[in-house]
Design a protein around this motif. Structure first.
Motif, mmCIF file in Angstrom:
data_model
loop_
_atom_site.group_PDB
_atom_site.id
_atom_site.type_symbol
_atom_site.label_atom_id
_atom_site.label_comp_id
_atom_site.label_asym_id
_atom_site.label_seq_id
_atom_site.Cartn_x
_atom_site.Cartn_y
_atom_site.Cartn_z
ATOM 1 N N THR A 155 2.432 1.671 -3.521
ATOM 2 C CA THR A 155 1.436 2.179 -4.476
ATOM 3 C C THR A 155 1.175 3.662 -4.254
ATOM 4 O O THR A 155 1.078 4.454 -5.217
ATOM 5 C CB THR A 155 0.124 1.394 -4.326
ATOM 6 N N THR A 156 1.067 4.077 -2.984
ATOM 7 C CA THR A 156 0.839 5.482 -2.658
ATOM 8 C C THR A 156 1.980 6.351 -3.164
ATOM 9 O O THR A 156 1.756 7.434 -3.737
ATOM 10 C CB THR A 156 0.678 5.646 -1.133
ATOM 11 N N ILE A 161 1.721 8.533 4.067
ATOM 12 C CA ILE A 161 1.472 7.111 3.809
ATOM 13 C C ILE A 161 0.375 6.634 4.758
ATOM 14 O O ILE A 161 0.424 6.913 5.963
ATOM 15 C CB ILE A 161 2.756 6.276 4.032
ATOM 16 N N PRO A 162 -0.632 5.935 4.258
ATOM 17 C CA PRO A 162 -1.713 5.449 5.121
ATOM 18 C C PRO A 162 -1.191 4.630 6.304
ATOM 19 O O PRO A 162 -0.365 3.734 6.132
ATOM 20 C CB PRO A 162 -2.542 4.569 4.177
ATOM 21 N N ASN A 194 1.952 6.703 -7.074
ATOM 22 C CA ASN A 194 0.888 7.618 -7.516
ATOM 23 C C ASN A 194 1.196 9.055 -7.132
ATOM 24 O O ASN A 194 0.929 9.991 -7.910
ATOM 25 C CB ASN A 194 -0.456 7.197 -6.915
ATOM 26 N N ALA A 195 1.754 9.263 -5.940
ATOM 27 C CA ALA A 195 2.035 10.623 -5.471
ATOM 28 C C ALA A 195 3.095 11.302 -6.323
ATOM 29 O O ALA A 195 3.058 12.532 -6.516
ATOM 30 C CB ALA A 195 2.484 10.581 -4.009
ATOM 31 N N GLU A 218 0.835 -1.205 0.000
ATOM 32 C CA GLU A 218 0.000 0.000 0.000
ATOM 33 C C GLU A 218 0.866 1.250 0.000
ATOM 34 O O GLU A 218 0.577 2.237 -0.704
ATOM 35 C CB GLU A 218 -0.921 -0.015 1.228
ATOM 36 N N ALA A 219 1.946 1.208 0.758
ATOM 37 C CA ALA A 219 2.855 2.356 0.811
ATOM 38 C C ALA A 219 3.536 2.564 -0.536
ATOM 39 O O ALA A 219 3.673 3.707 -1.018
ATOM 40 C CB ALA A 219 3.895 2.145 1.906
#
Length: 275
Positions: A205-206, A222-223, A209-210, A202-203
Motif C-alpha cells: 500500500t505504501t 517502508i514502515p 501511494n508513494a 502495508e508495504a
C-alpha cells in the motif's frame, strides 16, 4: 511404516517372497508387517489389466492403501506387479513426504519360467496368455541408479531372500529428505502469519501511494524497515501483489523468530525482484 515395493513379471514369485519376508519380520524382529496386494484390494487381475482405465484405478487403490499406513515404524509390503517406473516414482514421492525409508525387491525370474509357473496355477488365479504377454511387453525393470528404485534387491528364482539386508536398508538407513515444498514448517510465533500478511500488505500500500508523487530512481521508505525500496521503475499493483505472494510462500517455509525483521526482508525481496 517403511515400504517394501515388490516388482517382477506376472507369476515371478513375488507373493512367495512376500510370505518369506513377512515371516522373517514376525519371527526375527519386533516389527509388525502388513501386506497390501491385489487380492486384498479386491482386484481381478485379468479384468483390470485388460482395461487401462481400470488398471489406473487399481494402482490408485494400492497407492492410497499404502499411503494411509506409511510411518516410521513397522513394515508395509506392496505385493503387486509395480511394473511401471512412473508408479514406483509416485510411491517414492509418498515415502519422501512421510520421511520413511523404502526399498524395491525385484523378482528377477526369466520370462519362460514365470510363464511355466503361471500355467501351473489354478485357473482362477492364472493370467491369461494375452494378459501375461502384454504385461511382459510393457514391463519396465527397476534400475538401481534410479533413486526411486534404490536400494534395489534383485533376487533370482534360486537365490535366498536377503532378509537381514532388507531390514538394515529399512531401519538402519536414513529416510530420503522430503521436498521442501511438502514440509509443513512450524511457525515461530502464534501471530506469525498475521504479522506476515499485515506487514507485506502495508508495504504494498505504501509503495502504491508513494508512486503517485515519486519518479523512477527515488528511494521509498517502508514502515518498519531500515532499508528502502529503490524504485528503479514503476511497479503496478498486480506485480506487487505477485511479489508479495511469492515472499509469503517462501517465508512460510522459512519462518523466523524475530518478526520485526519481516518488513526489511520484504523490502530486500522487492528490490531483488524489480532489478
Amino acid at each position: 511404516m517403511p515400504l517394501v515395493i515388490m516388482c517382477g513379471y506376472p507369476s515371478s514369485g513375488k507373493s512367495d517372497r512376500t510370505v518369506q519376508l513377512e515371516s522373517f519380520f514376525q519371527s526375527s524382529t519386533d516389527k509388525k508387517c502388513l501386506v497390501i496386494g491385489e487380492s486384498s484390494a479386491g482386484i481381478d487381475k485379468n479384468d483390470v489389466y485388460a482395461d487401462s482405465k481400470k488398471e489406473k484405478e487399481a494402482r490408485g487403490k494400492l497407492k492410497s492403501a499404502a499411503q494411509r499406513l506409511l510411518s516410521k515404524d513397522d513394515v508395509i509390503i506392496l505385493d503387486s506387479l509395480n511394473y511401471i517406473k512412473g508408479f514406483r516414482y509416485e510411491l517414492y514421492c509418498a515415502v519422501k513426504s512421510s520421511q520413511t525409508p523404502h526399498c524395491v525387491i525385484f523378482c528377477d525370474t526369466p520370462v519362460n519360467l514365470a510363464e511355466t509357473w503361471n500355467s501351473g496355477r489354478e485357473e482362477h488365479d492364472r493370467y491369461t496368455k494375452e494378459i501375461f504377454d502384454g504385461l511382459v511387453m510393457r514391463f519396465e525393470a527397476p534400475i538401481s541408479k534410479n533413486r526411486w528404485d534404490s536400494p534395489l534387491f534383485s533376487v533370482g528364482p534360486d537365490d535366498d531372500l536377503p532378509c537381514q539386508e532388507i531390514y538394515d536398508a529399512l531401519f538402519l538407513r536414513k529416510a530420503p529428505p522430503p521436498n521442501l515444498s511438502t514440509v509443513s514448517q512450524p511457525l515461530s510465533a502464534t501471530n506469525f502469519l498475521y504479522e506476515l500478511d499485515k506487514r507485506t500488505q502495508e508495504a504494498v500500500t505504501t509503495l502504491i501511494n508513494a508512486q503517485k508523487t515519486s519518479i523512477p530512481g527515488d528511494d521509498i521508505s517502508i514502515p518498519g524497515a531500515k532499508d528502502k525500496v529503490h524504485l528503479a521503475r514503476s511497479i503496478n499493483n498486480a506485480e506487487l501483489q505477485r511479489i508479495r505472494r511469492q515472499f509469503i510462500t517462501y517465508t512460510k517455509l522459512h519462518p523466523i523468530e524475530d518478526i520485526s525483521m519481516l518488513a526489511n526482508m520484504f523490502v530486500q525481496y522487492i528490490n531483488n525482484s524489480i532489478k
